[in-house]
Scaffold this active site. Structure first.
Site, PDB file in Angstrom:
ATOM      1  N   HIS A   1       7.574   2.820  -5.627  1.00  0.00           N
ATOM      2  CA  HIS A   1       6.866   1.811  -4.844  1.00  0.00           C
ATOM      3  C   HIS A   1       7.200   0.412  -5.364  1.00  0.00           C
ATOM      4  O   HIS A   1       7.213   0.176  -6.572  1.00  0.00           O
ATOM      5  CB  HIS A   1       5.369   2.081  -4.986  1.00  0.00           C
ATOM      6  CG  HIS A   1       4.495   1.315  -4.054  1.00  0.00           C
ATOM      7  ND1 HIS A   1       4.443   1.556  -2.705  1.00  0.00           N
ATOM      8  CD2 HIS A   1       3.600   0.305  -4.288  1.00  0.00           C
ATOM      9  CE1 HIS A   1       3.555   0.757  -2.133  1.00  0.00           C
ATOM     10  NE2 HIS A   1       3.035  -0.019  -3.075  1.00  0.00           N
TER      11      HIS A   1
ATOM     12  N   SER B   1       3.294  -2.504   1.252  1.00  0.00           N
ATOM     13  CA  SER B   1       2.090  -1.895   0.687  1.00  0.00           C
ATOM     14  C   SER B   1       0.865  -2.404   1.462  1.00  0.00           C
ATOM     15  O   SER B   1       0.806  -2.223   2.674  1.00  0.00           O
ATOM     16  CB  SER B   1       2.008  -2.185  -0.810  1.00  0.00           C
ATOM     17  OG  SER B   1       1.083  -1.351  -1.442  1.00  0.00           O
TER      18      SER B   1
ATOM     19  N   GLU C   1       7.763   6.943  -3.902  1.00  0.00           N
ATOM     20  CA  GLU C   1       6.727   5.907  -3.926  1.00  0.00           C
ATOM     21  C   GLU C   1       5.757   6.062  -5.100  1.00  0.00           C
ATOM     22  O   GLU C   1       5.501   5.131  -5.862  1.00  0.00           O
ATOM     23  CB  GLU C   1       5.917   5.964  -2.615  1.00  0.00           C
ATOM     24  CG  GLU C   1       6.683   5.594  -1.371  1.00  0.00           C
ATOM     25  CD  GLU C   1       6.700   4.108  -1.092  1.00  0.00           C
ATOM     26  OE1 GLU C   1       6.215   3.328  -1.936  1.00  0.00           O
ATOM     27  OE2 GLU C   1       7.209   3.726  -0.021  1.00  0.00           O
TER      28      GLU C   1
END
Length: 496
Positions: free
Chosen positions: A414, A185, A320
């Site tokens: 995610h 990320s 995600e």
């Protein structure tokens, strides 16, 4: 007898458990306090005697995650001095020549630390790697554009940590010429940005970008608008001296309020077009093109060969954006009538919604928008990153984490892959009560293999067959051009 190693700043004592030595909370830079909070990092001061390094250090200033993320993501916060620290795990502090991996945490450039139990480096050390995890400044302190201060201070902290590794990692058995920097990320975005920066040249030889991109930058003039709003709420000038005198809890409160406003109304007129484009309308703080550390969009620098000598492993999770839209109820609130309008607002062709829906029978309009947004913000930029490295003549490998959480609605969201990469599986709000250990064994081994040999164990990426290793349970396999029909709708160039 517990291990003691000698560093450039002094000696530290770690602890050894089952053959793995851990050295925790080691300062790699001086403590930034007051006006120095907005200065470039200074070297850590030396100490006499032996410093204990057996407890995790403090964390950078940050607000807690808002609900429901506070229940889904582990994020220990321990505010205090000395947060520019790092942890080291090694299988043999008396050894030499071991591969090194340096972890940069995620958290949208305003949350996260090296203290999360998910990032424990024991399994990497068990498998012959020296694992380092570093903190860096966050939010306004790390990435705000402030008068009289260098920009990208969080990146400067990361550079300081990587420089520390070059100077000290041999004391832990590591080889400074075999360093892999990796992150997820915001950490992955940091890695891709570091790859493009002349200042990072030679600090690492391999890179892993998990759910990141080389496009998360803004113009400094746009980023200044966000900091101006924070300073306005605090009733102080946008200067290092004034912001350095603000109490931490007051700064975090103002920062949090501005972040919420931006997410609720990501208006490019108010916040700056490059802020919304680079941050996806959800990040108020991230790197800026400052003309000193960063001169252009990292993707463009990489395509021109900035990291042609760096081997790359990069990838995403399949779904995600479910982390951001399903637990919050955003996905459930989207109606069929609103879908095309929201797709267009995201800068995408509303016609893409039809094929996406056809490929996902039974999914709601919000889930369709979630899939489109995730591909646009994560998957396509990841492919563009790999292609930029290919254009420069570098090796690139791609993966996709497609195991779906048993927690209703989360899917392959995610951050779900993190405990699989670190082999730190436990029952959790993201992965459910029994995450598959066999999948962690495979994924963790691939990361170790890449750091050790330069190959994770599958074919290099190319633009003709587009091979991607999909990590799933019970089966993981290499696929060619997964989701190619959908990605072409969003702009993937298939004319190679």
């Amino acid at each position: 007898m517990e291990p003691i190693v000698a560093l450039t700043s002094g000696q530290v004592r770690g602890r050894t458990t089952d053959g793995i030595s851990a050295f925790l909370g080691i300062p790699f830079a001086a403590d930034p306090v007051g006006r120095a909070m907005y200065a470039a990092p200074a070297p850590a001061p030396s100490w006499d005697g032996v410093r204990e390094a057996t407890e995790l250090g403090t964390t950078a200033a940050q607000p807690p995650y808002e609900p429901p993320f506070d229940q889904l993501l582990l994020n220990p916060i321990d505010l205090g001095p000395g947060f520019l620290n790092l942890n080291v795990w090694t299988p043999d502090a008396a050894g030499s020549g071991l591969p090194v991996m340096v972890w940069l945490h995620g958290g949208a450039f305003r949350n996260g630390s090296n203290a999360s139990p998910v990032y424990d480096g024991t399994a990497f050390a068990r498998d012959g790697v020296v694992l380092v995890s570093a903190n860096y400044r966050l939010g306004v302190q790390g990435f705000g554009v402030v008068e009289g201060a260098p920009s990208n201070r969080g990146l400067l902290d990361q550079l300081a940590a990587l420089t520390w590794v070059q100077e000290n990692i041999a004391a832990f058995g590591g080889d400074p010429s075999r360093v892999t920097v990796f992150g997820q990320s915001a950490g992955g975005m940091s890695v891709a940005t570091l790859m493009s920066m002349p200042a990072a040249k030679g600090l690492f030889q391999r890179a892993i970008v998990q759910s990141g991109s080389a496009e998360a930058v803004a113009l400094a003039s746009d980023a200044a608008l966000v900091v101006a709003e924070v300073a306005k709420r605090l009733d102080v000038p946008v200067s290092a001296e004034a912001l350095g005198a603000v109490a931490t809890h007051d700064l975090l409160a103002a920062q949090r309020a501005v972040a919420l406003e931006l997410r609720q109304n990501p208006d490019p007129v108010r916040w700056g077009p490059s802020m919304i484009r680079g941050g996806g309308g959800i990040m108020p703080f991230f790197p800026v093109i400052d003309g000193e550390l960063i001169h252009e969009r990292p993707l463009d620098a990489l395509a021109a060969g900035a990291a042609r000598d760096v081997e790359l492993l990069t990838g995403t999770t399949t779904e995600e954006f479910r982390l951001f839209t399903v637990p919050t109820g955003v996905a459930a609130a989207i109606t069929p009538e609103a879908l095309p309008l929201l797709v267009a607002r995201a800068g995408l062709d509303p016609a893409a919604a039809g094929p996406y829906a056809a490929n996902r029978p039974g999914q709601s309009p919000g889930e369709i928008l979630t899939a489109l947004t995730g591909d646009a913000f994560f998957t396509l930029p990841t492919i563009r990153l790999a292609e930029a490295q290919l254009a420069a003549g570098a090796a690139a490998y791609m993966y996709e984490f497609s195991w779906r959480s048993p927690v209703p609605g989360l899917g392959a969201c995610h951050a779900l892959e993190l405990p699989f990469v670190f082999d730190t599986l436990t029952p959790s709000p993201l992965s459910g009560p029994e995450p598959p250990q066999e999948l962690a064994d495979r994924m963790h081994a691939a990361w170790v293999s890449f750091a050790t040999t330069g190959s994770p164990g599958w074919s290099q990426y190319d633009t003709s067959s587009r091979p991607v290793m999909t990590f799933d349970h019970p089966d993981s396999r290499q696929l060619q051009n997964p989701h190619g029909d959908e990605l072409a709708l969003l702009g993937l160039d298939t004319g190679h």
